[in-house]
Motif scaffolding. Structure first.
Motif, PDB file in Angstrom:
ATOM      1  N   TRP A  57       0.852  -1.201   0.000  1.00 32.74           N
ATOM      2  CA  TRP A  57       0.000   0.000   0.000  1.00 32.74           C
ATOM      3  C   TRP A  57       0.883   1.244   0.000  1.00 32.74           C
ATOM      4  N   TRP A  58       1.828   1.273  -1.007  1.00 30.74           N
ATOM      5  CA  TRP A  58       2.684   2.426  -1.276  1.00 30.74           C
ATOM      6  C   TRP A  58       3.725   2.640  -0.167  1.00 30.74           C
ATOM      7  N   VAL A  59       4.108   1.570   0.510  1.00 27.65           N
ATOM      8  CA  VAL A  59       4.955   1.731   1.698  1.00 27.65           C
ATOM      9  C   VAL A  59       6.382   1.203   1.553  1.00 27.65           C
ATOM     10  N   ASP A  62       1.020   7.117  14.529  1.00 32.07           N
ATOM     11  CA  ASP A  62       1.195   5.727  14.081  1.00 32.07           C
ATOM     12  C   ASP A  62       0.903   5.435  12.609  1.00 32.07           C
ATOM     13  N   ASN A  63       0.210   6.315  11.919  1.00 32.18           N
ATOM     14  CA  ASN A  63      -0.156   6.036  10.519  1.00 32.18           C
ATOM     15  C   ASN A  63      -0.511   7.348   9.823  1.00 32.18           C
ATOM     16  N   GLY A  64      -0.756   7.263   8.541  1.00 31.97           N
ATOM     17  CA  GLY A  64      -1.000   8.486   7.779  1.00 31.97           C
ATOM     18  C   GLY A  64      -2.208   9.266   8.264  1.00 31.97           C
ATOM     19  N   SER A  65      -3.287   8.543   8.561  1.00 34.45           N
ATOM     20  CA  SER A  65      -4.506   9.234   8.994  1.00 34.45           C
ATOM     21  C   SER A  65      -4.282  10.005  10.291  1.00 34.45           C
ATOM     22  N   THR A  66      -3.592   9.389  11.233  1.00 33.30           N
ATOM     23  CA  THR A  66      -3.382  10.101  12.509  1.00 33.30           C
ATOM     24  C   THR A  66      -2.400  11.261  12.331  1.00 33.30           C
ATOM     25  N   ALA A  67      -1.452  11.130  11.399  1.00 31.58           N
ATOM     26  CA  ALA A  67      -0.556  12.266  11.139  1.00 31.58           C
ATOM     27  C   ALA A  67      -1.366  13.455  10.632  1.00 31.58           C
ATOM     28  N   VAL A  68      -2.364  13.164   9.796  1.00 33.29           N
ATOM     29  CA  VAL A  68      -3.230  14.213   9.259  1.00 33.29           C
ATOM     30  C   VAL A  68      -4.116  14.791  10.366  1.00 33.29           C
ATOM     31  N   GLU A  69      -4.673  13.891  11.156  1.00 24.46           N
ATOM     32  CA  GLU A  69      -5.545  14.320  12.264  1.00 24.46           C
ATOM     33  C   GLU A  69      -4.774  15.258  13.205  1.00 24.46           C
ATOM     34  N   ALA A  75      -9.489  15.038  -2.999  1.00 23.21           N
ATOM     35  CA  ALA A  75      -8.428  14.711  -2.039  1.00 23.21           C
ATOM     36  C   ALA A  75      -8.755  13.462  -1.230  1.00 23.21           C
ATOM     37  N   TYR A  76      -7.715  12.777  -0.799  1.00 31.74           N
ATOM     38  CA  TYR A  76      -7.860  11.666   0.167  1.00 31.74           C
ATOM     39  C   TYR A  76      -6.799  11.857   1.232  1.00 31.74           C
ATOM     40  N   HIS A  77      -7.231  11.878   2.498  1.00 26.78           N
ATOM     41  CA  HIS A  77      -6.262  12.107   3.572  1.00 26.78           C
ATOM     42  C   HIS A  77      -6.322  11.042   4.652  1.00 26.78           C
ATOM     43  N   GLY A  78      -7.124   9.996   4.466  1.00 24.82           N
ATOM     44  CA  GLY A  78      -7.167   8.929   5.464  1.00 24.82           C
ATOM     45  C   GLY A  78      -8.547   8.764   6.058  1.00 24.82           C
ATOM     46  N   ASP A  79      -8.629   7.915   7.082  1.00 25.68           N
ATOM     47  CA  ASP A  79      -9.921   7.381   7.520  1.00 25.68           C
ATOM     48  C   ASP A  79     -10.379   7.809   8.913  1.00 25.68           C
ATOM     49  N   LEU A 123      -3.467  19.722   1.744  1.00 20.42           N
ATOM     50  CA  LEU A 123      -3.393  19.234   0.370  1.00 20.42           C
ATOM     51  C   LEU A 123      -2.305  18.195   0.203  1.00 20.42           C
ATOM     52  N   GLU A 124      -2.519  17.331  -0.798  1.00 19.79           N
ATOM     53  CA  GLU A 124      -1.490  16.369  -1.209  1.00 19.79           C
ATOM     54  C   GLU A 124      -0.662  17.075  -2.283  1.00 19.79           C
ATOM     55  N   PRO A 125       0.567  17.457  -1.984  1.00 19.10           N
ATOM     56  CA  PRO A 125       1.304  18.257  -2.962  1.00 19.10           C
ATOM     57  C   PRO A 125       1.744  17.453  -4.181  1.00 19.10           C
ATOM     58  N   PHE A 131       0.912  20.182   4.296  1.00 14.31           N
ATOM     59  CA  PHE A 131       1.232  19.259   3.204  1.00 14.31           C
ATOM     60  C   PHE A 131       1.060  17.838   3.717  1.00 14.31           C
ATOM     61  N   ASP A 132       0.160  17.111   3.096  1.00 20.19           N
ATOM     62  CA  ASP A 132       0.008  15.693   3.389  1.00 20.19           C
ATOM     63  C   ASP A 132       0.951  14.942   2.445  1.00 20.19           C
ATOM     64  N   GLU A 133       2.151  14.655   2.947  1.00 17.63           N
ATOM     65  CA  GLU A 133       3.150  13.934   2.129  1.00 17.63           C
ATOM     66  C   GLU A 133       3.228  12.459   2.542  1.00 17.63           C
ATOM     67  N   VAL A 134       2.097  11.951   3.010  1.00 16.23           N
ATOM     68  CA  VAL A 134       2.048  10.545   3.430  1.00 16.23           C
ATOM     69  C   VAL A 134       2.433   9.631   2.254  1.00 16.23           C
ATOM     70  N   MET A 135       1.952   9.951   1.072  1.00 19.62           N
ATOM     71  CA  MET A 135       2.329   9.156  -0.103  1.00 19.62           C
ATOM     72  C   MET A 135       3.499   9.784  -0.861  1.00 19.62           C
ATOM     73  N   THR A 136       3.498  11.113  -1.011  1.00 14.66           N
ATOM     74  CA  THR A 136       4.520  11.743  -1.865  1.00 14.66           C
ATOM     75  C   THR A 136       5.895  11.802  -1.206  1.00 14.66           C
ATOM     76  N   SER A 143       4.414   9.433   6.446  1.00 15.03           N
ATOM     77  CA  SER A 143       4.243   8.068   6.974  1.00 15.03           C
ATOM     78  C   SER A 143       4.710   7.089   5.894  1.00 15.03           C
ATOM     79  N   LYS A 144       3.957   6.062   5.577  1.00 12.14           N
ATOM     80  CA  LYS A 144       4.246   5.086   4.516  1.00 12.14           C
ATOM     81  C   LYS A 144       5.743   4.764   4.389  1.00 12.14           C
ATOM     82  N   GLY A 145       6.494   5.500   3.536  1.00 12.20           N
ATOM     83  CA  GLY A 145       7.910   5.181   3.309  1.00 12.20           C
ATOM     84  C   GLY A 145       8.805   5.452   4.506  1.00 12.20           C
TER      85      GLY A 145
HETATM   86  C1  LIG Z   1      -2.098  11.152   0.920  1.00 15.46           C
HETATM   87  C2  LIG Z   1      -2.542  10.202   1.994  1.00 15.46           C
HETATM   88  N1  LIG Z   1      -2.822  10.673   3.217  1.00 15.46           N
HETATM   89  C3  LIG Z   1      -3.200   9.865   4.229  1.00 15.46           C
HETATM   90  C4  LIG Z   1      -3.326   8.510   4.027  1.00 15.46           C
HETATM   91  C5  LIG Z   1      -3.758   7.626   5.157  1.00 15.46           C
HETATM   92  O1  LIG Z   1      -2.692   6.853   5.588  1.00 15.46           O
HETATM   93  P1  LIG Z   1      -2.971   5.530   6.442  1.00 15.46           P
HETATM   94  O2  LIG Z   1      -3.619   4.561   5.506  1.00 15.46           O
HETATM   95  O3  LIG Z   1      -1.606   5.095   6.865  1.00 15.46           O
HETATM   96  O4  LIG Z   1      -3.819   5.903   7.584  1.00 15.46           O
HETATM   97  C6  LIG Z   1      -3.051   7.979   2.766  1.00 15.46           C
HETATM   98  C7  LIG Z   1      -3.195   6.538   2.517  1.00 15.46           C
HETATM   99  O5  LIG Z   1      -3.155   6.053   1.428  1.00 15.46           O
HETATM  100  C8  LIG Z   1      -2.645   8.839   1.725  1.00 15.46           C
HETATM  101  O6  LIG Z   1      -2.370   8.386   0.493  1.00 15.46           O
END
Ligand SMILES: Cc1ncc(COP(=O)(O)O)c(C=O)c1O
Length: 437
Positions: free
Chosen positions: A52-54, A110-117, A144-148, A214-216, A248-253, A277-279
């Protein structure tokens, strides 16, 4: 054994983003190495999406595995309120060295969503701590997608993945996103229209806006939708000049995906907050960081607890995750990895030739190590029926390629070979001819 294992999985396991009633059986993966996943029944699958892009440096990278093993024998976990430890401090220092400007304060989760939160909560409380109570609104881009988690879902509502909870979420201001591709004649007019809409919005609500998230450069789950760096730079300047925070949500980028260590570096701006997160751990362990500027951090200092950031997780700054991330940063900075960014981009460009020749595909786009295009279909979007058919088609050919609806993309580990990349592009072209003619 495998069958029994699957029965047990079906009996007890709830998989993410899966309609269990109609989904095919999950695949049992036994081991992995580099770009290869090995199934329980002896198949070798090339992972073209870094899971999952990690797994940016490949699966089971020995340097990261050893770092975790050594750390596990020393300190596996300790409460992070009132305590600290060497892996966390070193990691924070190394990250701040890599990031631009005064992004100097690292908050772990712990994960991308919580980093955004965390980023959204820091931005919101910063406004309260500095007497800007009127700043309550968040801006985002369409798609945009920033997590759950709740804040992340609110910011990503336009992805339509969260309709089941829409009444639970807070409203955000959604701006047009001028995504573009090769030879896009309309890019300038789309960007001009988006900037005009942003200007109008700022004119009306500028003083009420707390932050834009934003996802840059690339919207990931929204369909690998890319924009030009100059566009994001202009948006950031508009926002920051009005005292609006930029997240900047650089969870993926982050960690090299766009061909630079971080997208902010490629754009040439310093956001107020960055989520990574991820990488970060090379895909080994769940860890994330939200890095804030000194200025933001200082607004949380004071004599009373109510100004402090009252947020934390049981596993905040887990030492094993931090040790993995330190090894991952070394790998990121190695000349080999830096060379791989350019090598993979060139290999994507070569492979895209097969797709450019097809009438069934359009919107060809490459950014660093990501290559993507859209299959031309009647039912586009995340739920496009072609997506499922394609997934199976690639799987039958021992390839983990997982389209986002009608969007086909590669996002491989950086250790992938040019030959493997070429094979994937050839396969995607053939899949278009067989399944989408
Ligand atoms: C840009 C971006 N932000 C946040 C997330 C959420 O990360 P996580 O699935 O680790 O909670 C993702 C997951 O794909 C993502 O691509």
């Amino acid at each position: 054994m495998t069958d029994n294992f699957l029965e047990l999985d079906k009996r007890h396991v709830w998989h993410p983003f899966t309609q269990a009633q109609t989904a095919p059986d999950p695949v049992v993966i036994d081991s992995a190495e580099g770009v290869l996943l090995r199934t329980k029944d002896g198949r070798e699958i090339v992972d073209y999406i870094s899971s999952w892009w990690v797994n940016v440096f490949g699966h089971a990278n020995p340097k990261i595995a050893n770092a975790i093993s050594e750390q596990a024998h020393k300190l596996e976990q300790v409460i992070f309120a009132g305590f600290t430890h060497e892996p966390a401090v070193k990691l924070a220092q190394e990250l701040c060295k890599l990031l631009p400007g005064d992004l100097n304060r690292v908050f772990f989760s712990d994960n991308g969503s919580t980093a955004v939160e965390v980023a959204m909560k820091i931005a919101y409380q910063h406004c309260r701590n500095t007497g800007q109570e009127q700043r309550t609104r968040f801006m985002t881009f369409d798609g945009a997608y920033h997590g759950d988690t709740v804040g992340a879902m609110s910011a990503g509502i336009s992805s339509h993945m969260f309709d089941a909870w829409k009444d639970l979420l807070f409203s955000v201001d959604i701006m047009p996103y001028p995504h573009t591709w090769e030879n896009d004649d309309a890019v300038e007019s789309k960007e001009a229209a988006a900037l005009e809409a942003i200007d109008l919005h700022l004119e009306k609500y500028g003083k009420e806006i707390c932050a834009m998230i934003l996802e840059p450069l690339v919207q990931g789950a929204g369909g690998m939708r890319m924009v030009r760096p100059e566009f994001i730079k202009t948006v950031v300047e508009k926002l920051q000049s009005r005292g609006i925070l930029v997240i900047f949500d650089e969870v993926m980028t982050g960690f090299g995906r766009t061909g630079a260590n971080f997208a902010c570096e490629k754009i040439g701006v310093t956001p107020d907050l960055i989520c990574i997160s991820k990488g970060l751990t090379g895909g080994f362990l769940p860890l994330s960081v939200t890095v804030a500027t000194d200025h933001l951090y200082e607004s949380f200092l004071g004599e009373t607890f109510d100004k402090a950031f009252c947020h934390g997780h049981s596993f905040t700054a887990n030492p094993l995750g931090c040790a993995a991330a330190l090894a991952s940063i070394e790998l990121l900075q190695s000349p080999e990895t830096q060379h791989n960014f350019k090598r993979i981009e060139a290999a994507h460009d070569k492979g895209m030739e097969y797709i450019r020749a097809l009438s069934q595909a359009r919107h060809h786009r490459i950014m660093g190590t990501i290559g993507a295009f859209d299959a031309i279909v009647d039912d586009g979007g995340y739920t496009s029926s072609l997506g499922g058919e394609l997934k199976k088609w690639f799987w039958d050919r021992n390839m983990l390629i997982r389209p986002l609806g009608n969007v086909l993309y590669l996002l491989p580990p950086y250790v992938i070979s040019d030959e493997q990349i070429d094979e994937a592009w050839k396969a995607m072209a053939l899949a278009m001819e067989e399944l989408n003619s």
